[in-house]
Design a protein around this motif. Structure first.
Motif, PDB file in Angstrom:
ATOM      1  N   ASP A  67      -7.273  -0.134  -6.581  1.00  0.00           N
ATOM      2  CA  ASP A  67      -6.875  -0.417  -5.196  1.00  0.00           C
ATOM      3  C   ASP A  67      -7.964  -0.113  -4.164  1.00  0.00           C
ATOM      4  O   ASP A  67      -7.677   0.213  -3.020  1.00  0.00           O
ATOM      5  CB  ASP A  67      -5.578   0.338  -4.852  1.00  0.00           C
ATOM      6  CG  ASP A  67      -5.793   1.825  -4.608  1.00  0.00           C
ATOM      7  OD1 ASP A  67      -6.910   2.328  -4.871  1.00  0.00           O
ATOM      8  OD2 ASP A  67      -4.849   2.498  -4.148  1.00  0.00           O
TER       9      ASP A  67
ATOM     10  N   HIS B 214      -1.646  -4.702  -2.786  1.00  0.00           N
ATOM     11  CA  HIS B 214      -1.895  -3.424  -2.097  1.00  0.00           C
ATOM     12  C   HIS B 214      -2.122  -3.658  -0.605  1.00  0.00           C
ATOM     13  O   HIS B 214      -3.076  -3.171  -0.012  1.00  0.00           O
ATOM     14  CB  HIS B 214      -3.090  -2.694  -2.724  1.00  0.00           C
ATOM     15  CG  HIS B 214      -3.019  -1.192  -2.533  1.00  0.00           C
ATOM     16  ND1 HIS B 214      -3.623  -0.542  -1.503  1.00  0.00           N
ATOM     17  CD2 HIS B 214      -2.398  -0.228  -3.267  1.00  0.00           C
ATOM     18  CE1 HIS B 214      -3.404   0.758  -1.597  1.00  0.00           C
ATOM     19  NE2 HIS B 214      -2.646   0.969  -2.664  1.00  0.00           N
TER      20      HIS B 214
ATOM     21  N   ASN C 164       5.440  -0.005  -3.689  1.00  0.00           N
ATOM     22  CA  ASN C 164       4.002   0.226  -3.882  1.00  0.00           C
ATOM     23  C   ASN C 164       3.475  -0.643  -5.025  1.00  0.00           C
ATOM     24  O   ASN C 164       4.215  -1.005  -5.932  1.00  0.00           O
ATOM     25  CB  ASN C 164       3.717   1.693  -4.233  1.00  0.00           C
ATOM     26  CG  ASN C 164       4.400   2.683  -3.313  1.00  0.00           C
ATOM     27  OD1 ASN C 164       5.181   3.492  -3.761  1.00  0.00           O
ATOM     28  ND2 ASN C 164       4.124   2.618  -2.028  1.00  0.00           N
ATOM     29  N   THR C 165       2.170  -0.914  -4.996  1.00  0.00           N
ATOM     30  CA  THR C 165       1.571  -1.813  -5.983  1.00  0.00           C
ATOM     31  C   THR C 165       1.647  -1.289  -7.420  1.00  0.00           C
ATOM     32  O   THR C 165       1.124  -0.210  -7.723  1.00  0.00           O
ATOM     33  CB  THR C 165       0.108  -2.093  -5.613  1.00  0.00           C
ATOM     34  OG1 THR C 165       0.090  -2.822  -4.381  1.00  0.00           O
ATOM     35  CG2 THR C 165      -0.582  -2.925  -6.682  1.00  0.00           C
TER      36      THR C 165
ATOM     37  N   ASN D 245       0.840  -1.201   0.000  1.00  0.00           N
ATOM     38  CA  ASN D 245       0.000   0.000   0.000  1.00  0.00           C
ATOM     39  C   ASN D 245       0.881   1.259   0.000  1.00  0.00           C
ATOM     40  O   ASN D 245       2.102   1.170  -0.145  1.00  0.00           O
ATOM     41  CB  ASN D 245      -0.985  -0.031   1.181  1.00  0.00           C
ATOM     42  CG  ASN D 245      -0.279   0.012   2.535  1.00  0.00           C
ATOM     43  OD1 ASN D 245       0.736   0.678   2.715  1.00  0.00           O
ATOM     44  ND2 ASN D 245      -0.819  -0.703   3.506  1.00  0.00           N
TER      45      ASN D 245
ATOM     46  N   HIS E 174     -10.657   0.419   2.174  1.00  0.00           N
ATOM     47  CA  HIS E 174      -9.998  -0.772   1.656  1.00  0.00           C
ATOM     48  C   HIS E 174     -10.699  -1.983   2.261  1.00  0.00           C
ATOM     49  O   HIS E 174     -11.515  -1.858   3.179  1.00  0.00           O
ATOM     50  CB  HIS E 174      -8.507  -0.770   2.010  1.00  0.00           C
ATOM     51  CG  HIS E 174      -7.722   0.246   1.256  1.00  0.00           C
ATOM     52  ND1 HIS E 174      -7.701   0.294  -0.117  1.00  0.00           N
ATOM     53  CD2 HIS E 174      -6.933   1.266   1.686  1.00  0.00           C
ATOM     54  CE1 HIS E 174      -6.931   1.307  -0.499  1.00  0.00           C
ATOM     55  NE2 HIS E 174      -6.453   1.909   0.572  1.00  0.00           N
TER      56      HIS E 174
ATOM     57  N   GLU F 120      -7.476  -5.552  -4.279  1.00  0.00           N
ATOM     58  CA  GLU F 120      -6.714  -5.151  -3.101  1.00  0.00           C
ATOM     59  C   GLU F 120      -7.202  -5.881  -1.854  1.00  0.00           C
ATOM     60  O   GLU F 120      -8.380  -6.215  -1.729  1.00  0.00           O
ATOM     61  CB  GLU F 120      -6.795  -3.627  -2.913  1.00  0.00           C
ATOM     62  CG  GLU F 120      -8.204  -3.056  -2.742  1.00  0.00           C
ATOM     63  CD  GLU F 120      -8.679  -3.030  -1.297  1.00  0.00           C
ATOM     64  OE1 GLU F 120      -7.857  -3.043  -0.363  1.00  0.00           O
ATOM     65  OE2 GLU F 120      -9.904  -3.007  -1.109  1.00  0.00           O
TER      66      GLU F 120
ATOM     67  N   HIS G 161       0.889   5.758  -6.772  1.00  0.00           N
ATOM     68  CA  HIS G 161       0.611   5.177  -8.095  1.00  0.00           C
ATOM     69  C   HIS G 161       1.140   6.052  -9.232  1.00  0.00           C
ATOM     70  O   HIS G 161       1.571   5.550 -10.260  1.00  0.00           O
ATOM     71  CB  HIS G 161      -0.894   4.971  -8.293  1.00  0.00           C
ATOM     72  CG  HIS G 161      -1.471   3.980  -7.342  1.00  0.00           C
ATOM     73  ND1 HIS G 161      -1.645   2.655  -7.670  1.00  0.00           N
ATOM     74  CD2 HIS G 161      -1.865   4.102  -6.046  1.00  0.00           C
ATOM     75  CE1 HIS G 161      -2.139   2.003  -6.625  1.00  0.00           C
ATOM     76  NE2 HIS G 161      -2.277   2.866  -5.635  1.00  0.00           N
TER      77      HIS G 161
END
Length: 274
Positions: free
Chosen positions: A177, A237, A24-25, A16, A215, A197, A73
């Motif tokens: 995400d 994520h 990060n994703t 995340n 989330h 995610e 992102h």
């Protein structure tokens, strides 16, 4: 045509926004003809290292998708654009580079590259590096695949996911995400691959408070995949406090609620898509 052998998913990052023990994703997909399709780029210059570690060939990547404008992102995209522009200016990159995103991200990328890139690199934007604005339901065809973008109707920053459809009908769907929205059922239902995610395990929800950040947990993502009849589920994520045991623990929780194939990749893992 290389056939199915070529298709694979390479995870560049799996964490995340605030992770420090992984990247990060973001990820890329190797398509049938060996072309590489990149999705997001994480939060900074670390993207260049992750790409280097996977043996990424920039010359094979002419298409990229950016889901939304959050720090983790979009900032790496600036570095990807700088790298591609630099390669172009050195005569080491042939052809064009196309980035697909919604209007908000397009404006952010234009503004940030104008402010931060060298003049000769920024001169590539709009001449050989193109930012394409997509709308909910927009369809783009490239490298033998069909991409359909969809709005995930985020309550935070505007965010798009996409469905990638291969020539033989295989469907690869990236939900972005945030938790699934029924608006996107047509793209997610019965998908061969669903990327979703999962901020943490359900049992750790009081520690990581995923719902406060809009989330979900492994449990919800897995229940969703089961309900949608998805064949393969990739969870990303996530938090990074359990990196050492994450793959094993998350996979075990996913199997309680989902009967398909569950994947919990670490950074740099490669998953064959079939």
């Amino acid at each position: 045509m290389g056939g199915h052998i070529m298709r694979k998913l390479t995870m560049l990052g799996t964490g995340n926004a605030m992770v420090t023990k992984c990247y990060n994703t973001c990820f890329y997909v190797t398509l049938d003809d060996g072309a590489l399709f990149l999705t997001d780029a994480g939060g900074g210059n670390g993207i260049l290292r992750q790409l280097e570690l996977t043996g990424f060939d920039y010359q094979k990547c002419h298409h990229m998708f950016v889901t939304h404008g959050h720090t983790d992102h979009v900032l790496g995209v600036i570095w990807v654009m700088r790298k591609v522009a630099d390669l172009m200016n050195k005569g080491k990159y042939e052809g064009e580079f196309h980035i697909y995103c919604h209007d908000v991200v397009r404006e952010m990328l234009l503004t940030m590259t104008k402010m931060t890139l060298k003049k000769k690199d920024f001169a590539r934007v709009g001449t050989s590096i193109f930012l394409h604005e997509l709308k909910d339901g927009s369809v783009v065809n490239f490298e033998g695949v069909q991409l359909t973008a969809f709005d995930i109707l985020s309550t935070k920053a505007k965010q798009f996911g996409y469905e990638l459809r291969f020539a033989d009908g295989l469907r690869f769907t990236c939900l972005g995400d945030e938790p699934y929205n029924e608006h996107d059922e047509a793209y997610a239902k019965g998908a061969d691959w669903l990327l979703a995610e999962a901020f943490c395990k359900y049992g750790d929800r009081d520690t990581f408070k995923p719902y406060e950040k809009n989330h979900s947990t492994v449990k919800e993502a897995s229940e969703l995949a089961e309900k949608l009849g998805v064949k393969n589920l990739v969870l990303y994520h996530t938090e990074d406090k359990s990196i050492a045991t994450r793959k094993q623990a998350y996979t075990a929780e996913a199997k309680e609620y989902y009967h398909g194939n569950a994947f919990v990749p670490d950074d740099l893992d490669v998953i064959e898509l079939g």
